[in-house]
Motif scaffolding. Structure first.
Motif, PDB file in Angstrom:
ATOM      1  N   CYS A   1       3.187   5.093  -2.725  1.00 18.30           N
ATOM      2  CA  CYS A   1       3.270   3.966  -1.800  1.00 18.30           C
ATOM      3  C   CYS A   1       1.936   3.225  -1.727  1.00 18.30           C
ATOM      4  O   CYS A   1       0.921   3.811  -1.369  1.00 18.30           O
ATOM      5  CB  CYS A   1       3.658   4.447  -0.400  1.00 18.30           C
ATOM      6  SG  CYS A   1       3.766   3.075   0.757  1.00 18.30           S
TER       7      CYS A   1
ATOM      8  N   THR B   1       0.926   1.009   0.336  1.00 21.36           N
ATOM      9  CA  THR B   1       0.470   0.631   1.674  1.00 21.36           C
ATOM     10  C   THR B   1       0.421   1.803   2.655  1.00 21.36           C
ATOM     11  O   THR B   1       0.290   1.601   3.861  1.00 21.36           O
ATOM     12  CB  THR B   1       1.392  -0.462   2.254  1.00 21.36           C
ATOM     13  OG1 THR B   1       2.722   0.063   2.342  1.00 21.36           O
ATOM     14  CG2 THR B   1       1.401  -1.709   1.398  1.00 21.36           C
TER      15      THR B   1
ATOM     16  N   ALA C   1       2.726   3.599   3.766  1.00 15.59           N
ATOM     17  CA  ALA C   1       3.755   3.388   4.784  1.00 15.59           C
ATOM     18  C   ALA C   1       4.586   4.641   5.038  1.00 15.59           C
ATOM     19  O   ALA C   1       5.360   4.672   5.994  1.00 15.59           O
ATOM     20  CB  ALA C   1       4.673   2.244   4.352  1.00 15.59           C
TER      21      ALA C   1
ATOM     22  N   LYS D   1       4.597  -1.264   7.959  1.00 17.28           N
ATOM     23  CA  LYS D   1       3.690  -1.183   6.805  1.00 17.28           C
ATOM     24  C   LYS D   1       4.397  -1.370   5.474  1.00 17.28           C
ATOM     25  O   LYS D   1       3.763  -1.706   4.478  1.00 17.28           O
ATOM     26  CB  LYS D   1       2.984   0.174   6.801  1.00 17.28           C
ATOM     27  CG  LYS D   1       1.873   0.307   7.811  1.00 17.28           C
ATOM     28  CD  LYS D   1       1.066   1.545   7.489  1.00 17.28           C
ATOM     29  CE  LYS D   1      -0.156   1.687   8.379  1.00 17.28           C
ATOM     30  NZ  LYS D   1      -0.890   2.919   8.039  1.00 17.28           N
ATOM     31  N   CYS D   2       5.689  -1.106   5.427  1.00 21.55           N
ATOM     32  CA  CYS D   2       6.416  -1.191   4.156  1.00 21.55           C
ATOM     33  C   CYS D   2       6.600  -2.643   3.749  1.00 21.55           C
ATOM     34  O   CYS D   2       7.151  -3.447   4.495  1.00 21.55           O
ATOM     35  CB  CYS D   2       7.772  -0.518   4.270  1.00 21.55           C
ATOM     36  SG  CYS D   2       8.781  -0.730   2.782  1.00 21.55           S
TER      37      CYS D   2
ATOM     38  N   TYR E   1       3.500  -5.239  -6.144  1.00 16.43           N
ATOM     39  CA  TYR E   1       3.044  -3.996  -6.772  1.00 16.43           C
ATOM     40  C   TYR E   1       4.020  -3.504  -7.836  1.00 16.43           C
ATOM     41  O   TYR E   1       3.614  -2.993  -8.867  1.00 16.43           O
ATOM     42  CB  TYR E   1       2.858  -2.891  -5.733  1.00 16.43           C
ATOM     43  CG  TYR E   1       1.689  -3.108  -4.820  1.00 16.43           C
ATOM     44  CD1 TYR E   1       0.422  -2.643  -5.161  1.00 16.43           C
ATOM     45  CD2 TYR E   1       1.856  -3.777  -3.614  1.00 16.43           C
ATOM     46  CE1 TYR E   1      -0.661  -2.847  -4.322  1.00 16.43           C
ATOM     47  CE2 TYR E   1       0.781  -3.993  -2.760  1.00 16.43           C
ATOM     48  CZ  TYR E   1      -0.471  -3.525  -3.119  1.00 16.43           C
ATOM     49  OH  TYR E   1      -1.533  -3.738  -2.286  1.00 16.43           O
TER      50      TYR E   1
END
Ligand code: SF4
Ligand code: SF4
Length: 70
Positions: free
Chosen positions: A20, A22, A24, A38-39, A45
């Motif tokens: 991940c 970020t 998240a 946060k996702c 990416y």
């Protein structure tokens, strides 16, 4: 807007957390959880959500419901 949720079949293998971008994904009890704030669905990416790609038990799914977990 769709978001992701982790189902009970999660075996807490930690694969998704590693990929991940970020941070998240959090270790939860007993299963992992995705912080919706946060996702970013891996936008910028990867073509597809990396966490879905790596999950060995297909525990991560799209949901349109508000299933926010912290
Ligand atoms: S879709 Fe991407 S940003 Fe969202 S939780 Fe999965 S790996 Fe992280
Ligand atoms: S990759 Fe799948 S099984 Fe592994 S911790 Fe993440 S959601 Fe759970």
């Amino acid at each position: 807007m769709s978001s992701l949720a982790i189902l009970n079949q999660c075996i807490a293998c930690d694969a998704c957390r590693d990929v991940c971008p970020t941070q998240a994904i959090h270790i939860g009890e007993p299963i992992y959880t995705i912080m919706q704030q946060k996702c970013i669905l891996c936008a910028g990416y990867a073509e597809n959500p990396s966490c879905i790609e790596v999950c060995p038990v297909d525990a991560i799914i799209y949901t349109t419901k508000n299933m926010e977990q912290t």
